[in-house]
Every structure is written in C-alpha cells, then in structure tokens.
Design a protein around this motif. Structure first.
Motif, short mmCIF file in Angstrom:
data_model
loop_
_atom_site.label_atom_id
_atom_site.label_comp_id
_atom_site.label_asym_id
_atom_site.label_seq_id
_atom_site.Cartn_x
_atom_site.Cartn_y
_atom_site.Cartn_z
N PRO A 148 0.82 -1.22 0.00
CA PRO A 148 0.00 0.00 0.00
C PRO A 148 0.85 1.27 0.00
N GLU A 149 2.16 1.12 0.20
CA GLU A 149 3.11 2.23 0.09
C GLU A 149 4.44 1.61 -0.34
N THR A 150 5.26 2.37 -1.04
CA THR A 150 6.54 1.80 -1.48
C THR A 150 7.57 1.85 -0.34
N PHE A 180 -0.97 -0.03 -4.00
CA PHE A 180 -2.37 -0.44 -4.18
C PHE A 180 -3.14 -0.23 -2.88
N ARG A 181 -4.32 0.31 -2.99
CA ARG A 181 -5.17 0.46 -1.81
C ARG A 181 -6.60 0.20 -2.20
N ASN A 182 -7.27 -0.63 -1.42
CA ASN A 182 -8.66 -0.93 -1.74
C ASN A 182 -9.55 0.19 -1.19
N GLU A 183 -9.42 1.37 -1.78
CA GLU A 183 -10.16 2.54 -1.31
C GLU A 183 -11.66 2.24 -1.30
N ILE A 184 -12.35 2.64 -0.23
CA ILE A 184 -13.79 2.37 -0.13
C ILE A 184 -14.52 3.16 -1.21
N ARG A 192 -8.13 9.90 -6.14
CA ARG A 192 -8.11 8.75 -5.21
C ARG A 192 -8.46 7.49 -5.98
N VAL A 193 -7.43 6.70 -6.26
CA VAL A 193 -7.61 5.50 -7.06
C VAL A 193 -7.13 4.27 -6.28
N ARG A 194 -7.37 3.09 -6.85
CA ARG A 194 -7.00 1.86 -6.13
C ARG A 194 -5.61 1.35 -6.52
N GLU A 197 0.87 5.11 -8.63
CA GLU A 197 2.33 5.10 -8.46
C GLU A 197 2.71 6.13 -7.41
N GLN A 198 3.70 5.78 -6.61
CA GLN A 198 4.21 6.75 -5.64
C GLN A 198 5.65 7.11 -5.95
N MET A 199 6.04 8.32 -5.60
CA MET A 199 7.44 8.73 -5.63
C MET A 199 7.76 9.02 -4.17
N GLU A 200 8.58 8.15 -3.58
CA GLU A 200 8.85 8.29 -2.14
C GLU A 200 10.35 8.35 -1.90
N MET A 201 10.72 9.17 -0.94
CA MET A 201 12.13 9.25 -0.55
C MET A 201 12.18 9.20 0.98
N LYS A 264 -6.62 19.97 -1.13
CA LYS A 264 -6.41 18.55 -0.85
C LYS A 264 -4.92 18.24 -0.82
N GLU A 265 -4.60 17.13 -0.15
CA GLU A 265 -3.19 16.70 -0.05
C GLU A 265 -2.63 16.32 -1.42
N LEU A 266 -1.45 16.87 -1.69
CA LEU A 266 -0.72 16.49 -2.89
C LEU A 266 0.46 15.61 -2.46
N GLU A 267 1.17 16.07 -1.45
CA GLU A 267 2.34 15.32 -0.95
C GLU A 267 2.33 15.34 0.58
N ILE A 304 12.97 10.98 7.64
CA ILE A 304 12.09 12.02 7.10
C ILE A 304 11.62 11.50 5.75
N GLU A 305 10.31 11.49 5.58
CA GLU A 305 9.75 10.93 4.34
C GLU A 305 9.08 12.01 3.50
N CYS A 306 9.37 12.00 2.18
CA CYS A 306 8.65 12.85 1.23
C CYS A 306 7.92 11.90 0.29
N VAL A 308 4.82 11.48 -2.65
CA VAL A 308 3.78 12.06 -3.51
C VAL A 308 3.35 11.04 -4.55
N GLY A 309 2.07 11.06 -4.90
CA GLY A 309 1.55 10.15 -5.91
C GLY A 309 1.77 10.72 -7.31
N VAL A 310 2.28 9.89 -8.21
CA VAL A 310 2.49 10.35 -9.59
C VAL A 310 1.15 10.73 -10.22
N1 GAP Z 1 4.47 6.30 2.66
C1 GAP Z 1 3.58 7.30 3.12
C2 GAP Z 1 2.30 7.28 2.44
O1 GAP Z 1 2.00 6.40 1.65
P1 GAP Z 1 0.10 8.67 2.14
O2 GAP Z 1 -0.23 10.07 2.61
O3 GAP Z 1 -0.88 7.60 2.47
O4 GAP Z 1 1.52 8.35 2.78
C3 GAP Z 1 1.36 9.51 0.05
O5 GAP Z 1 0.37 8.69 0.59
C4 GAP Z 1 0.92 10.12 -1.25
O6 GAP Z 1 0.49 9.10 -2.15
C5 GAP Z 1 -0.30 11.06 -1.11
O7 GAP Z 1 0.11 12.36 -0.76
C6 GAP Z 1 -0.88 11.01 -2.51
O8 GAP Z 1 -0.19 11.91 -3.38
C7 GAP Z 1 -0.60 9.57 -2.93
N2 GAP Z 1 -1.79 8.72 -2.70
C8 GAP Z 1 -2.13 8.08 -1.56
N3 GAP Z 1 -3.26 7.38 -1.74
C9 GAP Z 1 -3.63 7.56 -3.01
C10 GAP Z 1 -4.74 7.09 -3.80
N4 GAP Z 1 -5.65 6.25 -3.32
N5 GAP Z 1 -4.82 7.50 -5.10
C11 GAP Z 1 -3.89 8.33 -5.63
N6 GAP Z 1 -2.83 8.79 -4.92
C12 GAP Z 1 -2.70 8.42 -3.64
#
Ligand code: GAP
Length: 437
Positions: A148-150, A180-184, A192-194, A197-201, A264-267, A304-306, A308-310
């Motif tokens: 659910p997170e990289t 992948f997240r099984n968003e309700i 907000r998709v299921r 891609e994430q870009m994480e550091m 809304k949250e971007l990063e 420290i984590e940055c 953001v979703g692609v």
């Molecule tokens: N590792 C930390 C983490 O995953 P998060 O706030 O749950 O934290 C980070 O997710 C970023 O991933 C969000 O700021 C967003 O840009 C993206 N993201 C999270 N869930 C998403 C979803 N269901 N659809 C699209 N982007 C998503």
C-alpha cells in the motif's frame, strides 16, 4: 488567475487526447482503476524524470531502489499496516451502498445519498490492503499483500543498501513504484484510485538533526512545485493535527493544492522517527542500527519521508495548466504546461499533405534528439492547432507555401499565439531554447 477547469472537462480531455482511459473500458470499466495512453505515458515520464533529477541533485546523498510489489505478511505486521491501515466505513442496509464515514460530505445523521433511507450499519474498520495467496496451496504461510506504500521496501532493504552503496547516514533512499489500496470510495478521477504510483524518498538521519532535516526537506519540496510551474496561489503547506497523524508519524506537513473540489493533499512530508526501523528490528530480529564513530555508540536512524503520488501530481498538472480562450471567434482549450514538462515538445505540421515528403526529413532529424516530437498531417491546419493545443506542445512548426523557396517555417507559440518565421536549420536551437525556459 480564474481556474476554468472542472473535473468533467479534465476527464473528457484526458480521454479525447490519449492521456487516460478508464481501465477495461470495453467491459464496462473497473472502478478506481485507469489506463494511461500515449500522451499519459509521456507526461508521467516527464514528471518522474523531473522528480528523479530533483532528488539526485538535491545536495544530499540520495540513492534509488526498486522493490517488489508483493510483500510478505510479516512485513506488514511489523510496519503496523495489518492492524492500523484501515478507513472507517458504514453501509446502507437498504441499498447496500458503502461509504467512508470520515469523508467530506458524509453525515451519518442524514439519509443515504443513494436511496434516501436512513438505515446505517455500525461504523467499522475496513482494511485497505489487497490480500492475495502465493502459490498453489492456500493457508496463512502463503498470504501476501500488494504494497500500500513503497516505503516499506526501503526500510527492509536499509541495511542492504547501506552495505552495498557508498553512502552513510545521513542519506536518502528514493523509489518510484506502484502501490495499491482498496479505497472504499475511489473518486475525483485520478485523485483517489485503487492502483497508483508513488514517488517516495526516505531520508535516514541522526535523531538530533532530524527536526532540522525535516524543515530542510519542507523547503526543498516547496521549491520543486515552484520549479514545476504550479500556480503558487494554489499551493500551501498544512501541518497535521495530532488526531490526523498516520500510525507511524511523529509529525507531518502536507503540501496541499487547491483543486476545483477544495484544498487537498498532494504530498505528505512526515517525520517517521525510528518507528519503522525499530519495528523491523523487533519483528525480524535483525540488526538495523548504525554505529556512530564520533560518540562510539549505535543508534537507530530517524526518517524524514517525502511521498507524492504520480497520478495525483499528474491530475494536479492538468488542472493547473488547463486554459480556455477565444481565437478568431472560436473557443480554444490549451494546456499551458511548462515547456520542459510538456508531453510533446513540438508538433511538425505540413500545411498541405503534399508537403509531407519535403518536411518529414527535418522532423526525423529533430526526432533523433527529441524523441517525443510529433508529425501531424491530417485535417485542416486550424483543427490541427486546436488538437495540439489540447496536448500542450509549446511550439508548432508549420511548413507552408513559401518553405520550398525560402527554406523557412512558421513557428507558433502555444501561449501567446505569436508566429515567427525561422530558418529550417534553426529549428533545433529554437526548440532547445524554449525547453530550457
Ligand atoms: N508512505 C507514506 C504514504 O503512503 P500517504 O499520505 O498515504 O503516505 C502519500 O500517501 C501520497 O500518495 C499522497 O500524498 C498522494 O499523493 C498519494 N496517494 C495516496 N493514496 C492515493 C490514492 N488512493 N490514489 C492516488 N494517490 C494516492
């Protein structure tokens, strides 16, 4: 600047111009899942390349990795996701529609928006991870999860990277990959998709400097969005209240964007303390601390984590660059994307089909240097300009009646609509200069 973009307009343009299609559309689609077309891939690649470059040139030591998508159950138990990674959910017992009860706009005191009845179940936790079974034999030993997170692949490989790269704390491990997240309730198109891609550091640092490092990365990430050309009046930082923090966060600040559906949250920029590494030390029994030569002591680095979703950033860029104006009495839609991020750097348009043979060799020569340029010869020139404007190349080069004689083309600027006549052998320089802006 007034934003005229709406979700419907962006959705329609994305499909019309080959950016994004609903997944499995010919079978009726798959909720919360999308496919990216040729322009979508080009734009995503530009976004990822810019992020990668920004990380590699940040001034800190950042190395990259690419972890697996399938994750062992123990990883997610250790990380706390099995127990904590859920959203509160209620169902309407009448029409069976499912709601995330902490969503904006949901109110349990009000009737179901779908059927008008008030017949809610108790609120319960809905696990967001997708579970699967590995191999032919089912059972608890074969359970795996789609990540659910990289970030966790980074934490479990911390020691591998440390011992095989020429880095030492403080340093960061970056990764771009699917999550992948099984968003309700997947919603708002790519927001907000299921599957995304994430870009994480993850930046590993000493506990004493971690607060300073957190502030440093906040500024760095803010600068990234300036460099992308996002309208700064639509970007802000927002600190999380204690009750909003994820289970692993000590504190967190979101970079937010003002979408047509609100801020809304971007990063997310989070101080994860030594939570993740400590959990993996506890659950795996492996040593993940580092030795500090200066004080002759071992410690578990803080992180420290940055993140953001692609896909979310892609959507942000479409909203931010969408423009409408009027040209010679006709309405025009165009994407005013920063030239270096535009999916197509330039379009080559012969005024008439019979000029294709004369102009194609120039196009092919330029394509060797700028592989994403396109040649567009079908339809009236006006139609082609409109089509290209919706994709966003900053320049269109048109070969016209005089080109055979004066060896010049007309170059048209997407944003100003200014046209200039330039020599064919100056096209490459002209393009280079524009892409550097
Ligand atoms: N590792 C930390 C983490 O995953 P998060 O706030 O749950 O934290 C980070 O997710 C970023 O991933 C969000 O700021 C967003 O840009 C993206 N993201 C999270 N869930 C998403 C979803 N269901 N659809 C699209 N982007 C998503």
């Amino acid at each position: 600047m007034k934003n005229v973009a709406t979700l419907d307009k962006i959705f329609a343009l994305s499909k019309r111009r080959g950016f994004v299609y609903p997944a499995a559309e010919i079978y009726g689609g798959l909720n919360g899942v999308y496919d990216f077309g040729p322009m979508g891939v080009a734009l995503k690649d530009k976004i990822k390349a810019m992020w990668t470059r920004d990380m590699r040139t940040s001034g800190k030591d950042i190395v990259f990795m690419d972890g697996s998508i399938l994750g062992q159950e123990k990883v997610w138990e250790a990380s706390g996701h099995t127990a904590n990674f859920s959203d509160p959910m209620v169902d309407c017992t009448n029409c069976k529609k499912r709601y995330r009860s902490d969503d904006d706009g949901f109110n349990i005191e009000k009737p179901c928006a779908n059927c008008g009845k008030t017949a809610w179940t108790e609120e319960r936790a809905f696990q967001l991870m997708f579970e699967t079974q590995l191999g032919a034999v089912s059972g608890s030993s074969s359970v795996a999860y789609l990540r659910p997170e990289t970030a966790q692949s980074i934490f479990i490989n911390f020691k591998n990277v440390l011992s095989t790269s020429r880095v030492k704390v403080p340093f960061g491990i970056a990764q771009i990959g699917k999550a992948f997240r099984n968003e309700i309730t997947p919603k708002q198109f790519l927001f907000r998709v299921r599957e995304f891609e994430q870009m994480e550091m993850e930046f590993f640092c000493q506990p004493d400097t971690s607060k300073k490092d957190f502030t440093w990365w906040l500024e760095k990430r803010g600068n990234f969005y300036k460099k992308m050309g996002l309208d700064q009046s639509r970007v802000r930082f927002r600190e999380h209240a204690t009750n909003e923090l994820a289970h692993y966060s000590s504190y967190c600040t979101d970079v937010e964007y003002e979408f047509p559906f609100g801020w809304k949250e971007l990063e997310g920029i989070a101080h994860r303390s030594c939570y993740d590494l400590s959990q993996h030390i506890k659950h795996s029994g492996k040593e993940l601390s580092v030795f500090d030569e200066a004080v002759k002591e071992s410690y578990v680095p803080h992180v420290i984590e940055c993140s953001v979703g692609v896909d979310r950033l892609f959507l942000t860029l479409l909203f931010d660059s969408y423009r409408e104006d009027e040209v010679e009495g006709e309405s025009r839609v165009y994407l005013a994307i920063k030239p270096s991020l535009a999916p197509v750097p330039a379009a080559f348009l012969p005024l008439m089909k019979k000029q294709t043979a004369a102009f194609k060799p120039t196009f092919e020569k330029i394509r060797d240097k700028f592989p994403e340029v396109v040649f567009d010869e079908t339809g009236s020139i006006g139609k082609r300009y409109r089509r290209q404007d919706e994709i966003g190349p900053p320049l269109c080069f048109t070969y016209d009646y005089d080109s055979d004689n004066d060896l010049c083309v007309t170059v048209r600027n997407r944003d100003t609509l200014k046209q200039e006549r330039i020599s064919i052998d100056k096209i490459e320089d002209y393009l280079l200069k524009t892409l550097a802006e």
